[in-house]
Write a protein that holds these residues in place. Structure first.
Motif, PDB file in Angstrom:
ATOM      1  N   SER A 169       0.864  -1.175   0.000  1.00 23.93           N
ATOM      2  CA  SER A 169       0.000   0.000   0.000  1.00 23.93           C
ATOM      3  C   SER A 169       0.905   1.231   0.000  1.00 23.93           C
ATOM      4  CB  SER A 169      -0.879   0.026   1.252  1.00 23.93           C
ATOM      5  OG  SER A 169      -0.116   0.406   2.390  1.00 23.93           O
ATOM      6  N   GLU A 170       0.311   2.416  -0.023  1.00 20.50           N
ATOM      7  CA  GLU A 170       1.117   3.633   0.060  1.00 20.50           C
ATOM      8  C   GLU A 170       1.703   3.838   1.452  1.00 20.50           C
ATOM      9  OE1 GLU A 170      -1.212   7.417   0.155  1.00 20.50           O
ATOM     10  OE2 GLU A 170      -2.934   6.094  -0.187  1.00 20.50           O
ATOM     11  N   HIS A 171       1.281   3.022   2.405  1.00 17.60           N
ATOM     12  CA  HIS A 171       1.759   3.169   3.783  1.00 17.60           C
ATOM     13  C   HIS A 171       2.891   2.190   4.123  1.00 17.60           C
ATOM     14  CE1 HIS A 171      -1.857   5.536   4.266  1.00 17.60           C
ATOM     15  NE2 HIS A 171      -2.614   4.486   3.968  1.00 17.60           N
ATOM     16  N   SER A 172       3.163   1.206   3.284  1.00 17.14           N
ATOM     17  CA  SER A 172       4.032   0.091   3.658  1.00 17.14           C
ATOM     18  C   SER A 172       5.445   0.529   4.029  1.00 17.14           C
ATOM     19  CB  SER A 172       4.077  -0.938   2.528  1.00 17.14           C
ATOM     20  OG  SER A 172       2.787  -1.454   2.255  1.00 17.14           O
ATOM     21  N   GLN A 173       6.050   1.411   3.241  1.00 18.14           N
ATOM     22  CA  GLN A 173       7.408   1.851   3.548  1.00 18.14           C
ATOM     23  C   GLN A 173       7.472   2.531   4.910  1.00 18.14           C
ATOM     24  OE1 GLN A 173       8.770   4.343   0.326  1.00 18.14           O
ATOM     25  NE2 GLN A 173       9.118   2.618  -1.056  1.00 18.14           N
ATOM     26  N   GLU A 174       6.521   3.410   5.173  1.00 19.94           N
ATOM     27  CA  GLU A 174       6.519   4.139   6.444  1.00 19.94           C
ATOM     28  C   GLU A 174       6.282   3.204   7.624  1.00 19.94           C
ATOM     29  OE1 GLU A 174       7.311   7.143   7.245  1.00 19.94           O
ATOM     30  OE2 GLU A 174       7.571   8.006   5.254  1.00 19.94           O
ATOM     31  N   LEU A 175       5.435   2.210   7.445  1.00 21.37           N
ATOM     32  CA  LEU A 175       5.181   1.260   8.530  1.00 21.37           C
ATOM     33  C   LEU A 175       6.439   0.466   8.848  1.00 21.37           C
ATOM     34  CD1 LEU A 175       1.616  -0.023   7.564  1.00 21.37           C
ATOM     35  CD2 LEU A 175       2.211   1.503   9.453  1.00 21.37           C
ATOM     36  N   CYS A 176       7.187   0.091   7.828  1.00 20.92           N
ATOM     37  CA  CYS A 176       8.444  -0.625   8.061  1.00 20.92           C
ATOM     38  C   CYS A 176       9.472   0.274   8.738  1.00 20.92           C
ATOM     39  CB  CYS A 176       8.999  -1.161   6.743  1.00 20.92           C
ATOM     40  SG  CYS A 176       8.026  -2.511   6.025  1.00 20.92           S
ATOM     41  N   ALA A 177       9.484   1.558   8.379  1.00 19.35           N
ATOM     42  CA  ALA A 177      10.464   2.486   8.952  1.00 19.35           C
ATOM     43  C   ALA A 177      10.292   2.655  10.458  1.00 19.35           C
ATOM     44  CB  ALA A 177      10.364   3.839   8.255  1.00 19.35           C
ATOM     45  N   LYS A 178       9.117   2.373  10.963  1.00 17.83           N
ATOM     46  CA  LYS A 178       8.865   2.525  12.408  1.00 17.83           C
ATOM     47  C   LYS A 178       9.574   1.469  13.236  1.00 17.83           C
ATOM     48  CE  LYS A 178       4.326   4.761  11.986  1.00 17.83           C
ATOM     49  NZ  LYS A 178       2.880   4.666  12.318  1.00 17.83           N
ATOM     50  N   HIS A 179      10.014   0.379  12.617  1.00 17.78           N
ATOM     51  CA  HIS A 179      10.640  -0.724  13.347  1.00 17.78           C
ATOM     52  C   HIS A 179      12.153  -0.646  13.179  1.00 17.78           C
ATOM     53  CE1 HIS A 179       6.776  -2.725  14.134  1.00 17.78           C
ATOM     54  NE2 HIS A 179       6.430  -2.298  12.937  1.00 17.78           N
ATOM     55  N   SER A 180      12.847  -0.311  14.258  1.00 17.97           N
ATOM     56  CA  SER A 180      14.283  -0.037  14.182  1.00 17.97           C
ATOM     57  C   SER A 180      15.117  -1.267  13.854  1.00 17.97           C
ATOM     58  CB  SER A 180      14.755   0.575  15.501  1.00 17.97           C
ATOM     59  OG  SER A 180      14.523  -0.315  16.581  1.00 17.97           O
TER      60      SER A 180
END
Length: 304
Positions: A169-180
């Motif tokens: 989705s358009e959110h997938s990259q940002e959701l992954c970025a939240k996990h260090s």
């Protein structure tokens, strides 16, 4: 033109950074095995319809409310037979691999997971399910990513260090970025080198993947019809990138594989020829994606 356009259409431009690959390598070659079988759309998994993507049935349609027995058996071939054929091809040659592992699929085949671990393959997360996330609400996608990480740790013993959702989705990259613990995200096809993007959670290292040097082209209307075509395309891609590296501008080459596709005998033969071809070039660094990410972080740290 607006200065707040969210896409980067320039990238490195004419002056790409030198990656300084180990041992003066001219090209970093990275093989990905997508392990998705058992996590695809299926009414047995609570989905509304059967799978319709990346199988021998080109142009297949989802069957609402029904099991598609032929489609299910094609996916089953990947985990039952195709995976082990690929495992032999790579382990016999002692070549490293990154697995993009769908959490539900990994959970269904502990023996395959153990074989990946014993071979020292990297297992990155491929999300909870092999489904399309474009219409799934952001909160639900976030919850599924958390569940995928939990299952991944349970079945492999470690948190995933890389992420590739795939049907994003358009959110997938940002959701992954939240996990260090994710040292890279592969949900991009924008370059021949890793690059940093600015996420809402800080700099995110992107290690591009591929949809062209990929056996998925066997399952698309405009794609490979034979192993010879697959081998020729991989060889041509390798030759161009290798020559560019020898000329002073090294790149990386990703090769995408699927157990149910290239795991078939007539296609595996072409993959075997390409593996042997790559191994005959002493300036090719065949490695895992996590190793590329860590090398890039050391040589080209995130901008301040």
């Amino acid at each position: 033109m607006s200065n707040d356009y969210p896409r980067d259409m320039v990238g490195y431009g004419a002056n790409q950074p030198h990656p300084q690959w180990p041992d003066g390598s001219a090209l970093a070659v990275q093989f990905v095995i997508n392990y998705e079988e058992g996590g695809e759309n299926c009414v047995l998994h609570g989905d509304t319809a059967s799978e319709a993507f990346l199988s021998e049935i080109v142009g297949a349609q989802a069957w609402p409310g029904q099991r598609h027995m032929n489609m299910e058996s094609i996916y089953e071939y990947g985990s039952r037979a195709g995976f082990w054929r690929l495992h032999r091809l790579f382990t016999d040659r002692k070549l490293p691999v990154t697995v993009f592992g769908v959490a539900m699929a990994l959970q269904r085949n502990p023996e395959a997971v153990m074989a990946m671990i014993d071979a020292n393959w990297e297992i990155a997360t491929h999300g909870l399910r092999w489904i399309d996330y474009k219409d799934i609400p952001e909160q639900e996608e976030a919850a599924q990513l958390l569940e995928a990480i939990k299952i991944h740790k349970d079945v492999t013993g470690n948190l995933p260090q890389g992420a590739y959702i795939g049907r994003t989705s358009e959110h997938s990259q940002e959701l992954c970025a939240k996990h260090s613990h994710f040292e890279y995200c592969a949900d991009t096809y924008a370059d021949d080198l890793p690059y940093w993007r600015e996420s809402l959670s800080g700099p995110q290292l992107m290690v591009p993947y591929t949809l062209d040097a990929n056996d998925m082209r066997f399952a698309s209307p405009q794609g490979f019809n034979s192993g010879d075509q697959f081998f020729a395309y991989l060889k041509d891609s390798f030759d161009i990138l290798y020559a560019e590296g020898l000329a002073g501008a090294p790149k990386m080459m990703s090769v995408g594989l699927h157990c149910r596709l290239v795991g078939r005998p007539g296609r595996a033969a072409a993959l075997a020829r390409f593996l042997d071809y790559v191994q005959n070039h002493d300036k090719a660094w065949v490695t895992r994606r996590i190793d590329i990410a860590r090398h890039w972080r050391a040589q080209h740290p995130a901008p301040a």
